[in-house]
Design an enzyme around this catalytic site. Structure first.
Site, PDB file in Angstrom:
ATOM      1  N   SER A 128      -3.854   0.999  -5.169  1.00  0.00           N
ATOM      2  CA  SER A 128      -4.080   0.774  -3.649  1.00  0.00           C
ATOM      3  C   SER A 128      -3.802  -0.439  -3.432  1.00  0.00           C
ATOM      4  CB  SER A 128      -4.465   1.768  -2.776  1.00  0.00           C
ATOM      5  OG  SER A 128      -4.158   1.495  -1.408  1.00  0.00           O
ATOM      6  N   LYS A 182      -6.185   8.484  -6.366  1.00  0.00           N
ATOM      7  CA  LYS A 182      -5.044   8.036  -6.569  1.00  0.00           C
ATOM      8  C   LYS A 182      -4.670   8.096  -4.497  1.00  0.00           C
ATOM      9  CE  LYS A 182      -2.218   4.294  -4.230  1.00  0.00           C
ATOM     10  NZ  LYS A 182      -0.884   4.476  -3.754  1.00  0.00           N
ATOM     11  N   HIS A 185      -6.199   9.568  -1.985  1.00  0.00           N
ATOM     12  CA  HIS A 185      -6.983   8.381  -0.853  1.00  0.00           C
ATOM     13  C   HIS A 185      -5.294   8.564  -0.364  1.00  0.00           C
ATOM     14  CE1 HIS A 185      -5.225   4.757  -0.225  1.00  0.00           C
ATOM     15  NE2 HIS A 185      -6.508   4.028   0.374  1.00  0.00           N
ATOM     16  N   ASN A 186      -4.906   8.862  -0.893  1.00  0.00           N
ATOM     17  CA  ASN A 186      -3.105   8.726   0.504  1.00  0.00           C
ATOM     18  C   ASN A 186      -3.588  10.219   1.311  1.00  0.00           C
ATOM     19  OD1 ASN A 186      -2.380   6.836  -1.107  1.00  0.00           O
ATOM     20  ND2 ASN A 186      -0.517   6.609  -1.983  1.00  0.00           N
ATOM     21  N   GLU A 189      -5.776   8.724   4.099  1.00  0.00           N
ATOM     22  CA  GLU A 189      -5.027   7.785   4.924  1.00  0.00           C
ATOM     23  C   GLU A 189      -3.739   8.480   5.565  1.00  0.00           C
ATOM     24  OE1 GLU A 189      -2.642   4.803   1.839  1.00  0.00           O
ATOM     25  OE2 GLU A 189      -1.016   4.866   3.869  1.00  0.00           O
TER      26      GLU A 189
END
Ligand code: 2AM
Length: 473
Positions: A128, A182, A185-186, A189
């Site tokens: 990232s 990941k 995480h997105n 976000e």
């Protein structure tokens, strides 16, 4: 000299990662389907470190020291499988293929299993930070075997972002764990961005501030507990003036947000795992709603309240509290999903360590993440972040403002799906009793689905169509 690592797929992410490895003193073998890109990299950046340009797959593999570390940076999907199929036959047991693309964790699990049978370590790795992060220090989330991390970890930690001297890279867990983390995480976000967008919309629609003034509000927030990359760039975007029209940039951009899919995957996966991630889901849906130009056009004339700015100068402070509280909820939901994925797939993910490696390099980097690390250090088995001392207190302190902001939004007709759903999640979790009891009653009525009782064990059914006595089910 043989290369410590090779990168194939030299579009901007691959190119920048290759340069980052080279700048850290590693010899990097380069390969790309179109060889012109390999040549261009060496011509432009060859003086940054030691590169070994190769043209064929065989040359590329031969350029690597053993065990080989071969990183593929191609568009996630069929291209990844094509590149694996090209290189795997040329590798030997103990070699590593690192996939730094945005693969779905289920694909990563499939690929890892297939390659494991050949003795090859497949390391699905979240990266990232975009182009800038890839070059100057990303946050890196590698999955795969612990053995592969022993060999690969030091290189990844070299090129990762550092915060207080600690690298933003760690072994996440086996097979698809890295890509799973990941993905979440997105998703987080998306939620974080949506909450910021709602804050802006409220400051504009309810307090009547102009974009440049709102930029100042975000700049101030960025000196406090909300300090983060996303708040920082929000101020930059809001302060920007469109050169062509002289108007605020944010007013000339088409108001339809796009998405590439990791947010959607986060929600789909959460549904499969039975994890409530309303804040993330609302963020994905908010982008979706924005993109439905046809629906929006059709509904445009529907009545709403007079949307008059009525709020005074204290409102920004209330929005800050609502934003902080809602952000805690979004992160708590994301971490719940990681915990559930970890349990489902046997990954044993260290949740506190995930917050640590997100402190730098990535899009959600923030001061706040230290609090999450501290919370899991204090109690690794915590059911939800919300009950951590710091977060519980912040939610308690914020709640009056949070309710006021959501009420104001409803009154003025400013859509706040993120703030509203976060507050509903908070109120649901802390509730004494939920109306789910009624839902169970309805289910038993129309489908004899049975219910449990608060006062004794067992499953029960009421004879709704008969004399309404209760039977053991
Ligand atoms: P190219 O430069 O030859 O197009 C991003 O698209 C990167 O992935 C590019 O470096 C691209 O190579 C590479 N790529 C995309 N599809 C590929 C495939 N099927 N096989 C090999 N490389 C591929």
């Amino acid at each position: 000299d043989k290369a410590q690592i090779g990168v194939t797929g030299l579009a901007v992410m691959g190119r920048n990662l290759a340069r980052n490895f080279a700048r850290h003193g590693h010899t990097v073998a380069l390969h790309n389907r179109t060889t012109a890109k390999t040549k261009a990299l060496v011509e432009e950046f060859g003086d940054e470190g030691a590169f070994v340009a190769t043209e064929t797959a065989a040359e590329f593999v031969a350029a690597l020291e053993r065990p080989r570390r071969l990183m593929i940076m191609v568009k996630a999907g069929p291209a990844t499988d094509a590149v694996i199929a090209e290189f795997a036959p040329l590798l030997e047991p103990g070699d590593m293929i690192i996939d730094g693309g945005n693969a779905h964790f289920a694909d990563t699990r499939r690929r890892e299993k297939a390659l494991r049978e050949q003795g090859i370590h497949f390391v699905g790795t979240g990266v990232s930070g975009g182009e800038e992060g890839a070059l100057n220090g990303p946050s890196i989330m590698p999955g795969g075997s612990a053995e592969s991390y022993e060999s690969l970890g030091p290189l990844l930690e070299d090129i990762a972002a550092k915060v207080d001297g600690v690298p933003c890279a760690t072994h996440v867990g086996p097979d698809g764990a890295g890509h799973f983390v990941k993905m979440v995480h997105n998703g987080i976000e998306y939620a974080d961005m949506q909450l910021i967008a709602e804050s802006y919309d409220l400051l504009r629609g309810a307090a009547g501030l102009e974009p440049a003034e709102i930029a100042e509000v975000f700049r101030t927030w960025n000196t406090g507990r909300l300090e983060s990359y996303l708040i920082e760039i929000t101020a930059e975007v809001l302060a920007h003036t469109d050169a062509a029209t002289g108007r605020p940039f944010v007013d000339v951009v088409l108001d339809q947000a796009e998405q590439k899919g990791t947010g959607r995957w986060t929600v789909q996966t959460a549904l499969d795992l039975g994890v409530p991630v309303g804040g993330i889901a609302e963020a994905v849906f908010a982008r979706s709603v924005s993109g439905h130009a046809d629906l929006r056009k059709a509904a445009h004339g529907l009545p709403g309240p007079a949307r008059r700015a009525t709020e005074g100068s204290g409102f920004a402070d209330q929005v800050e509290r609502a934003l902080y509280a809602s952000k805690i909820i979004a992160y708590a939901q994301g971490f719940h999903e990681i915990a559930a994925g970890s349990a489902e797939y046997g990954w044993d993910v260290d949740l506190g360590a995930m917050a640590t490696i997100w402190r730098g390099g990535c899009i959600i980097r923030a001061r706040f993440l230290n609090r999450i690390t501290d919370a899991y250090r204090a109690d690794p088995a915590m059911a939800t972040l919300l009950t951590d001392d710091h977060f519980a207190q912040a939610l308690g302190d914020a709640q009056d403002a949070w309710r006021e902001v959501v009420a104001t939004a409803a009154r003025l007709g400013v859509p706040t799906p993120g703030f509203s759903s976060a507050l509903a999640y908070y109120d649901s979790l802390r509730a004494d009793r939920l109306p789910a009891a009624l839902t169970q009653g309805q289910r038993d009525f129309f489908g004899a689905h049975t219910y449990r009782r608060t006062d004794r064990d067992g499953a029960f059914h009421t004879l709704w169509a008969g004399d309404r006595t209760e039977a053991d089910a």
